[in-house]
Design an enzyme around this catalytic site. Structure first.
Site, PDB file in Angstrom:
ATOM      1  N   SER A 185      -7.767   0.217  -5.911  1.00  0.00           N
ATOM      2  CA  SER A 185      -8.379   0.698  -4.671  1.00  0.00           C
ATOM      3  C   SER A 185      -7.417   1.463  -3.767  1.00  0.00           C
ATOM      4  O   SER A 185      -7.844   2.156  -2.859  1.00  0.00           O
ATOM      5  CB  SER A 185      -8.973  -0.476  -3.891  1.00  0.00           C
ATOM      6  OG  SER A 185      -7.972  -1.438  -3.639  1.00  0.00           O
ATOM      7  N   HIS A 187      -6.259  -3.295   2.720  1.00  0.00           N
ATOM      8  CA  HIS A 187      -5.787  -1.914   2.518  1.00  0.00           C
ATOM      9  C   HIS A 187      -5.124  -1.305   3.743  1.00  0.00           C
ATOM     10  O   HIS A 187      -5.557  -1.550   4.869  1.00  0.00           O
ATOM     11  CB  HIS A 187      -6.973  -1.030   2.106  1.00  0.00           C
ATOM     12  CG  HIS A 187      -7.678  -1.547   0.898  1.00  0.00           C
ATOM     13  ND1 HIS A 187      -8.835  -2.304   0.981  1.00  0.00           N
ATOM     14  CD2 HIS A 187      -7.371  -1.469  -0.402  1.00  0.00           C
ATOM     15  CE1 HIS A 187      -9.208  -2.645  -0.237  1.00  0.00           C
ATOM     16  NE2 HIS A 187      -8.340  -2.158  -1.105  1.00  0.00           N
ATOM     17  N   ASP A 215      -8.321  -2.726   6.624  1.00  0.00           N
ATOM     18  CA  ASP A 215      -9.151  -3.925   6.487  1.00  0.00           C
ATOM     19  C   ASP A 215      -8.254  -5.078   6.027  1.00  0.00           C
ATOM     20  O   ASP A 215      -7.045  -5.027   6.218  1.00  0.00           O
ATOM     21  CB  ASP A 215     -10.333  -3.655   5.536  1.00  0.00           C
ATOM     22  CG  ASP A 215      -9.893  -3.244   4.133  1.00  0.00           C
ATOM     23  OD1 ASP A 215      -8.726  -3.526   3.753  1.00  0.00           O
ATOM     24  OD2 ASP A 215     -10.712  -2.648   3.408  1.00  0.00           O
TER      25      ASP A 215
END
Ligand SMILES: *[C@@H]1O[C@H](CO)[C@@H](O)[C@H](O)[C@H]1NC(C)=O
Ligand SMILES: *[C@@H]1O[C@H](CO)[C@@H](O)[C@H](O)[C@H]1NC(C)=O
Ligand SMILES: *[C@@H]1O[C@H](CO)[C@@H](O)[C@H](O)[C@H]1NC(C)=O
Length: 380
Positions: free
Chosen positions: A32, A349, A346
């Site tokens: 991600s 990340h 978040d």
């Protein structure tokens, strides 16, 4: 509309959309940290095709990127003068046949090990990403080249960005009720398993024609908000978790060196995420060029003693409204306004400014990428 055509369209209106092209293509593999939307097509809770994700992404606010704006793969594409590498899962057969500037195979929650992240739903493990690249190389790309030599030359000049490994801890080793790995392996054994597997996958990429690699290790995961919460740490970082990662990072350089020694004509650049907080000593004459390429205005924040993360005011996530289960921003919640001074977007990340610092350093400076930076790699 694909990013490629978006950029071409923007090119018509904005002459400085991209700089000169320094490499024929950028291929991206990983998790991600660099996913540009592959998970949008998968059945998983690790999916962010909603606001406020991508709120600062130019031209499009529902890209499936796990941050507020661009990832390091996006910045590096821009510095190379290439379009953002579009997510493989979103491409039609026609697009797969025509795109020669690079593709992104990265997938949120994916890891080096195949079972990593599986508790969250589907993802594209590194093995599958390489199978997809294999398909690209065997079925689609050759049509664009007159001879096989020309094609091999193209592959050898392309940049391969690999950013993977965090989820083998976050979504595997650190979840003993969902995965077996921590029962089966000591931290040392697990790190060596990961390095051995990663090495084998990088060799596969080489066998498919890749020669120029940028491979990142794993950052201090014990400091990210989701882990600080999960490990019940009151102040600072989860030392236990940082220890697990440090064992992996310690073995990382020699794994990369073994690949350099055994794979003829290969160049491996090692990105050390732990050095993100170092003084990058960027040549100040580059700043305006970088600013133009990134189209970011808060670069001036970093002009003096560039990119010291400790200068950021807060380590709390910019999305204060996090989903308790996923640690991702709650859909349609309002993020913080001062996104240029937050490290975390978040629970997992970084914000795009952190990616920007990482990318500027890795592309132009002697740190955190070594023994050469990506600009030197591209020129090679
Ligand atoms: C854990 O190990 C057991 C026994 O080896 C195996 O049956 C099970 O499938 C494993 N579970 C996972 C999630 O890998
Ligand atoms: C690519 O795919 C082909 C066909 O499935 C397979 O034979 C080959 O071993 C693969 N190459 C690599 C390097 O994985
Ligand atoms: C998340 O957890 C906190 C504390 O346990 C609780 O107050 C809150 O209502 C929960 N939020 C959601 C969306 O479940």
């Amino acid at each position: 509309m694909s990013f490629l055509s978006l950029c071409l369209l923007l090119h018509l209106f904005q002459a400085n959309c991209w700089g000169p092209q320094l490499a024929p293509a950028l291929y991206v593999l990983g998790d991600s940290m660099v996913d540009s939307g592959n998970n949008d097509a998968l059945s998983t809770t690790a999916k962010v095709n909603y606001k406020p994700y991508s709120i600062d992404f130019p031209y499009d606010t529902s890209t499936g990127r796990f941050t507020n704006g661009k990832t390091s793969a996006d910045f590096i594409a821009q510095f190379l003068g290439l379009p953002f590498a579009p997510p493989y899962m979103g491409l039609s057969v026609n697009q797969k046949s025509k795109i020669t500037t690079g593709i992104n195979y990265a997938s949120g929650s994916a890891g080096i090990l195949q079972e990593t992240g599986s508790a969250l739903g589907k993802n594209l493990p590194l093995k599958v990403q390489i199978e997809m690249f294999n398909e690209t190389v065997t079925q689609y790309l050759p049509k664009n080249f007159k001879t096989n030599d020309e094609f091999l030359h193209y592959l050898s000049k392309s940049i391969f960005l690999v950013n993977v490994g965090s989820n083998d801890f976050l979504n595997n080793y650190l979840l003993p009720t969902q995965y077996n790995s921590s029962h089966q392996y000591s931290p040392e054994q697990f790190a060596s398993l990961l390095l051995q597997e990663l090495k084998q996958y990088l060799q596969k990429l080489y066998n498919l024609g890749a020669r120029k690699f940028v491979v990142f290790n794993v950052g201090p995961l014990g400091c990210i908000p989701a882990i600080v919460k999960q490990e019940n740490v009151k102040i600072g970082c989860a030392k236990r978790v940082n220890y697990f990662v440090s064992v992996y990072d310690k073995g990382f350089p020699s794994m990369i060196q073994e690949l350099r020694d055994s794979l003829k004509d290969s160049t491996f650049v090692h990105g050390d995420i732990n050095l993100l907080n170092s003084d990058l000593s960027i040549d100040t004459s580059l700043i305006s060029e970088i600013s133009r390429l990134t189209q970011l205005t808060h670069l001036n924040l970093f002009l003096d003693g560039i990119s010291k993360i400790e200068n950021f005011i807060t380590a709390s996530p910019c999305c204060s409204n996090l989903d308790n289960e996923t640690n991702l921003c709650v859909k349609d919640s309002s993020p913080c306004m001062d996104r240029a001074i937050h490290v975390y977007w978040d629970g997992f990340h970084p914000t795009q400014v952190v990616y920007m610092m990482l990318s500027i350093g890795c592309f132009y400076a002697p740190l955190p990428c070594s023994p050469i930076n990506v600009l030197q790699l591209a020129m090679k």
